[in-house]
Design a protein around this motif. Structure first.
Motif, PDB file in Angstrom:
ATOM      1  N   THR A 101       9.402  23.794  20.896  1.00  0.00           N
ATOM      2  CA  THR A 101       8.423  23.405  21.908  1.00  0.00           C
ATOM      3  C   THR A 101       7.271  24.395  21.866  1.00  0.00           C
ATOM      4  N   ILE A 102       6.038  23.885  21.765  1.00  0.00           N
ATOM      5  CA  ILE A 102       4.884  24.787  21.707  1.00  0.00           C
ATOM      6  C   ILE A 102       4.088  24.811  23.008  1.00  0.00           C
ATOM      7  N   VAL A 103       4.316  23.837  23.872  1.00  0.00           N
ATOM      8  CA  VAL A 103       3.717  23.809  25.209  1.00  0.00           C
ATOM      9  C   VAL A 103       4.815  23.354  26.156  1.00  0.00           C
ATOM     10  N   GLY A 104       5.027  24.087  27.235  1.00  0.00           N
ATOM     11  CA  GLY A 104       5.971  23.664  28.251  1.00  0.00           C
ATOM     12  C   GLY A 104       7.418  23.995  27.942  1.00  0.00           C
ATOM     13  N   GLU A 105       8.310  23.158  28.520  1.00  0.00           N
ATOM     14  CA  GLU A 105       9.748  23.431  28.461  1.00  0.00           C
ATOM     15  C   GLU A 105      10.531  22.126  28.478  1.00  0.00           C
ATOM     16  N   ILE A 106      11.544  22.060  27.637  1.00  0.00           N
ATOM     17  CA  ILE A 106      12.409  20.882  27.582  1.00  0.00           C
ATOM     18  C   ILE A 106      13.874  21.312  27.587  1.00  0.00           C
ATOM     19  N   LEU A 107      14.715  20.386  27.990  1.00  0.00           N
ATOM     20  CA  LEU A 107      16.157  20.502  27.757  1.00  0.00           C
ATOM     21  C   LEU A 107      16.426  19.651  26.525  1.00  0.00           C
ATOM     22  N   ASP A 108      16.848  20.291  25.441  1.00  0.00           N
ATOM     23  CA  ASP A 108      17.074  19.598  24.173  1.00  0.00           C
ATOM     24  C   ASP A 108      18.571  19.351  24.007  1.00  0.00           C
ATOM     25  N   VAL A 109      18.935  18.162  23.535  1.00  0.00           N
ATOM     26  CA  VAL A 109      20.344  17.756  23.450  1.00  0.00           C
ATOM     27  C   VAL A 109      20.647  17.183  22.071  1.00  0.00           C
ATOM     28  N   ALA A 110      21.790  17.587  21.522  1.00  0.00           N
ATOM     29  CA  ALA A 110      22.296  17.039  20.258  1.00  0.00           C
ATOM     30  C   ALA A 110      23.710  16.529  20.499  1.00  0.00           C
ATOM     31  N   VAL A 111      23.996  15.300  20.028  1.00  0.00           N
ATOM     32  CA  VAL A 111      25.305  14.671  20.198  1.00  0.00           C
ATOM     33  C   VAL A 111      25.898  14.378  18.828  1.00  0.00           C
ATOM     34  N   ASP A 112      27.105  14.831  18.590  1.00  0.00           N
ATOM     35  CA  ASP A 112      27.790  14.578  17.321  1.00  0.00           C
ATOM     36  C   ASP A 112      28.275  13.130  17.307  1.00  0.00           C
ATOM     37  N   ILE A 113      27.731  12.340  16.373  1.00  0.00           N
ATOM     38  CA  ILE A 113      28.133  10.928  16.282  1.00  0.00           C
ATOM     39  C   ILE A 113      28.750  10.627  14.916  1.00  0.00           C
ATOM     40  N   ARG A 114      29.435  11.622  14.353  1.00  0.00           N
ATOM     41  CA  ARG A 114      30.161  11.464  13.089  1.00  0.00           C
ATOM     42  C   ARG A 114      31.626  11.210  13.434  1.00  0.00           C
ATOM     43  N   ARG A 115      32.089   9.987  13.232  1.00  0.00           N
ATOM     44  CA  ARG A 115      33.456   9.612  13.611  1.00  0.00           C
ATOM     45  C   ARG A 115      34.513  10.556  13.049  1.00  0.00           C
ATOM     46  N   SER A 116      34.305  11.054  11.837  1.00  0.00           N
ATOM     47  CA  SER A 116      35.315  11.900  11.188  1.00  0.00           C
ATOM     48  C   SER A 116      35.236  13.363  11.629  1.00  0.00           C
ATOM     49  N   SER A 117      34.306  13.702  12.477  1.00  0.00           N
ATOM     50  CA  SER A 117      34.118  15.091  12.892  1.00  0.00           C
ATOM     51  C   SER A 117      35.088  15.491  14.002  1.00  0.00           C
ATOM     52  N   PRO A 118      35.583  16.721  13.971  1.00  0.00           N
ATOM     53  CA  PRO A 118      36.435  17.185  15.075  1.00  0.00           C
ATOM     54  C   PRO A 118      35.670  17.325  16.394  1.00  0.00           C
ATOM     55  N   THR A 119      34.332  17.332  16.323  1.00  0.00           N
ATOM     56  CA  THR A 119      33.527  17.419  17.547  1.00  0.00           C
ATOM     57  C   THR A 119      32.835  16.085  17.873  1.00  0.00           C
ATOM     58  N   PHE A 120      33.351  14.986  17.324  1.00  0.00           N
ATOM     59  CA  PHE A 120      32.784  13.660  17.584  1.00  0.00           C
ATOM     60  C   PHE A 120      32.684  13.417  19.088  1.00  0.00           C
ATOM     61  N   GLY A 121      31.506  12.946  19.525  1.00  0.00           N
ATOM     62  CA  GLY A 121      31.292  12.608  20.926  1.00  0.00           C
ATOM     63  C   GLY A 121      30.959  13.811  21.798  1.00  0.00           C
ATOM     64  N   GLN A 122      30.976  14.997  21.233  1.00  0.00           N
ATOM     65  CA  GLN A 122      30.611  16.182  22.000  1.00  0.00           C
ATOM     66  C   GLN A 122      29.109  16.429  21.873  1.00  0.00           C
TER      67      GLN A 122
END
Length: 181
Positions: free
Chosen positions: A75-96
């Motif tokens: 972010t170069i101006v302001g502020e955000i809440l940034d979110v990443a969601v694991d959508i790899r079915r085979s991942s141990p963190t799927f859905g996190q």
């Protein structure tokens, strides 16, 4: 450059080294060799994107089902809440999911690899977000997961309904979405 792990090992917070004095500041926002050496991520970026949004705008949760994009977000101006969601079915963190505050002040960046949905909520009056991608935008491949999916239970840290695009309002639930294997 410092690298901070998140609860999902592939998603990284990157803190550049900032040189500042009474005139202002300078920092390298990206250096391919340092990025590879410090993160272990061996990728090439092919596209830079820039968005500007007003307060309470929520963009996401976006991804491309083919031509998957890794993203390096700041972010170069302001502020955000940034979110990443694991959508790899085979991942141990799927859905996190993981989140962090990205702001012009903290100058942090978030590395989100391929296989993740991405979104952000604007906290400040306005925010300008820059992000590099590892593949080109392909609108026919773009997908969206609804921001308030009850199975994901993302804590957006806001008390008001977000402002959404028509496309984002039509996002699918994770259980109904096209996902990565």
């Amino acid at each position: 450059m410092e690298i901070f792990a998140t609860e999902i090992p592939e998603v990284l917070i990157i803190q550049p080294q900032v040189f500042g004095d009474d005139r202002g500041f300078f920092f390298e926002s990206f250096n391919q060799n340092k990025f590879r050496d410090k993160t272990g991520v061996k990728t090439e970026f092919v596209q830079d994107n820039h968005s500007r949004s007003q307060q309470k705008v929520l963009r996401g949760l976006h991804y491309q089902i083919q031509q998957a994009q890794g993203k390096l977000v700041r972010t170069i101006v302001g502020e955000i809440l940034d979110v990443a969601v694991d959508i790899r079915r085979s991942s141990p963190t799927f859905g996190q999911w993981v989140s962090c505050i990205l702001s012009a002040r903290n100058k942090q960046q978030l590395w989100i690899p391929e296989g993740f949905a991405h979104g952000f909520y604007v906290i400040s009056d306005v925010a300008e977000v820059l992000y590099k991608t590892t593949d080109y935008y392909a609108p026919e491949q773009e997908r969206c997961i609804i921001w308030n999916d009850p199975d994901l239970q993302i804590d957006w840290q806001n008390r008001e309904e977000p402002i959404l695009s028509t496309k984002d309002q039509a996002g699918k639930y994770l259980k109904d979405a096209d996902l990565y294997d």
